[in-house]
Scaffold this motif. Structure first.
Motif, PDB file in Angstrom:
ATOM      1  N   ALA A  37      12.774 -34.145   3.104  1.00  0.00           N
ATOM      2  CA  ALA A  37      12.898 -32.838   3.773  1.00  0.00           C
ATOM      3  C   ALA A  37      11.608 -32.528   4.520  1.00  0.00           C
ATOM      4  N   SER A  38      11.756 -32.077   5.765  1.00  0.00           N
ATOM      5  CA  SER A  38      10.572 -31.770   6.576  1.00  0.00           C
ATOM      6  C   SER A  38       9.676 -30.749   5.891  1.00  0.00           C
ATOM      7  N   THR A  39      10.280 -29.871   5.101  1.00  0.00           N
ATOM      8  CA  THR A  39       9.481 -28.870   4.386  1.00  0.00           C
ATOM      9  C   THR A  39       8.327 -29.507   3.620  1.00  0.00           C
ATOM     10  N   ILE A 112      10.580 -23.213  12.632  1.00  0.00           N
ATOM     11  CA  ILE A 112       9.587 -22.600  11.734  1.00  0.00           C
ATOM     12  C   ILE A 112      10.313 -21.981  10.541  1.00  0.00           C
ATOM     13  N   ASP A 113       9.861 -22.316   9.352  1.00  0.00           N
ATOM     14  CA  ASP A 113      10.533 -21.938   8.123  1.00  0.00           C
ATOM     15  C   ASP A 113       9.820 -20.789   7.445  1.00  0.00           C
ATOM     16  N   ARG A 114      10.611 -19.915   6.836  1.00  0.00           N
ATOM     17  CA  ARG A 114      10.005 -18.842   6.037  1.00  0.00           C
ATOM     18  C   ARG A 114      10.495 -18.915   4.601  1.00  0.00           C
ATOM     19  N   THR A 148      14.124 -35.025   7.492  1.00  0.00           N
ATOM     20  CA  THR A 148      15.282 -34.164   7.753  1.00  0.00           C
ATOM     21  C   THR A 148      14.870 -32.699   7.915  1.00  0.00           C
ATOM     22  N   ASP A 149      15.738 -31.940   8.561  1.00  0.00           N
ATOM     23  CA  ASP A 149      15.616 -30.478   8.496  1.00  0.00           C
ATOM     24  C   ASP A 149      17.027 -29.909   8.491  1.00  0.00           C
ATOM     25  N   THR A 150      17.173 -28.727   7.924  1.00  0.00           N
ATOM     26  CA  THR A 150      18.467 -28.052   7.961  1.00  0.00           C
ATOM     27  C   THR A 150      18.538 -27.241   9.240  1.00  0.00           C
ATOM     28  N   CYS A 151      19.622 -27.385   9.949  1.00  0.00           N
ATOM     29  CA  CYS A 151      19.733 -26.833  11.291  1.00  0.00           C
ATOM     30  C   CYS A 151      21.131 -26.285  11.537  1.00  0.00           C
TER      31      CYS A 151
HETATM   32 MN    MN Z   1      13.604 -26.196   7.636  1.00  0.00          MN
END
Ligand code: MN
Ligand code: GDP
Ligand code: MN
Ligand code: MN
Length: 250
Positions: A37-39, A112-114, A148-151
């Protein structure tokens, strides 16, 4: 094909060696695909940020004011500034910011993730996710890595995993020139394998407090097919994006 999470991954902090974190917890085989995960890639690379790091310029203030109007929800101009600084193209500016990141991925708010961000306001995507994937790959026994990222997706509700970086494999499997069951030649099919692997991995990663950012795909075989480097579209070859220009949200 089988997918399983790497167990007991700790909270990832800036400077952590993800390859070591993974290798210590799982026995990998060369033909495994490791989906990360990119996070956690961002955390390891110290891509934390705070809203105060992004004093808003006039463009960001204007965008945030308009978004606040359109959505009825107060938008922070510093967040708009962060999105602009991560981006090379603003694809849509209402009712949300859809931008192209510096590495070619188009996503809402430049990805950008929060969520899952301790002690900071924001987590930016890795600067160059395919280079991150290559660094992880160099330190583990598996030959293939996908970041990966969730999109979200246009035309459909819901989000899913997509690949924003990869190493050790081509992103797509090229079926052009092969035949279907009736002998008809396939003219256009280029299968985005890294996205499919990312979507499958995302099923196992989860989105919340699961704590399973790394998923191993075991038994995926490329088969006797061609490869294609195509993944992110250029504006020139992206007719949907071209059609969006001049489009406004009512
Ligand atoms: Mn994300
Ligand atoms: P994204 O899809 O890359 O934006 O990542 P998400 O925020 O959806 O998180 C994906 C998965 O990683 C979820 O299971 C989270 O609980 C988990 N996760 C996020 N950060 C960490 C971390 O530092 N350590 C561990 N063990 N899990 C994490
Ligand atoms: Mn996610
Ligand atoms: Mn079909």
């Amino acid at each position: 094909m089988e997918l399983f999470p790497v167990p007991d991954v700790p909270e990832i902090r800036e400077g952590d060696d993800l390859a070591a974190v993974i290798s210590e917890r799982v026995d990998l085989r060369p033909d495994d695909v490791v989906c990360v995960a990119s996070t956690v890639v961002s955390k390891a690379e110290g891509r934390f940020a705070d809203l105060d790091d992004f004093p808003a310029g006039p463009r960001a203030r204007e965008l945030a004011a308009r978004l606040s109007d359109v959505t009825g929800d107060e938008k922070d101009p510093r967040f708009a500034q962060a999105v602009l600084e991560e981006s090379v193209d603003l694809v849509m500016d209402e009712p949300f910011l859809l931008t192209e990141t510096r590495f070619g991925h188009v996503g809402v708010n430049a990805g950008i993730d929060r969520s899952n961000v301790p002690d900071h306001d924001l987590l930016l995507l890795p600067k160059r996710p395919s280079e991150s994937a290559e660094r992880i790959r160099a330190g583990i026994d598996a030959d293939r890595v996908v970041v990966t990222d969730t999109c979200g997706r246009p035309f459909r509700h819901g989000q899913r995993g997509v690949a924003i970086g990869w190493a050790g494999m081509a992103p797509s499997r090229d079926w052009r020139g092969e035949s279907d069951r009736d002998g008809r030649e396939l003219g256009v099919t280029v299968e985005s394998v890294v996205d499919e692997l990312a979507a499958a991995a995302n099923l196992v990663q989860g989105e919340g407090a699961d704590g399973t950012p790394v998923v191993v795909v075991r038994g995926f075989e490329w088969g006797d097919h061609g490869e294609s480097d195509a993944h992110f579209r250029d504006v020139d070859g992206d007719f949907v994006r071209q059609a969006l220009r001049g489009w406004t949200y009512e």
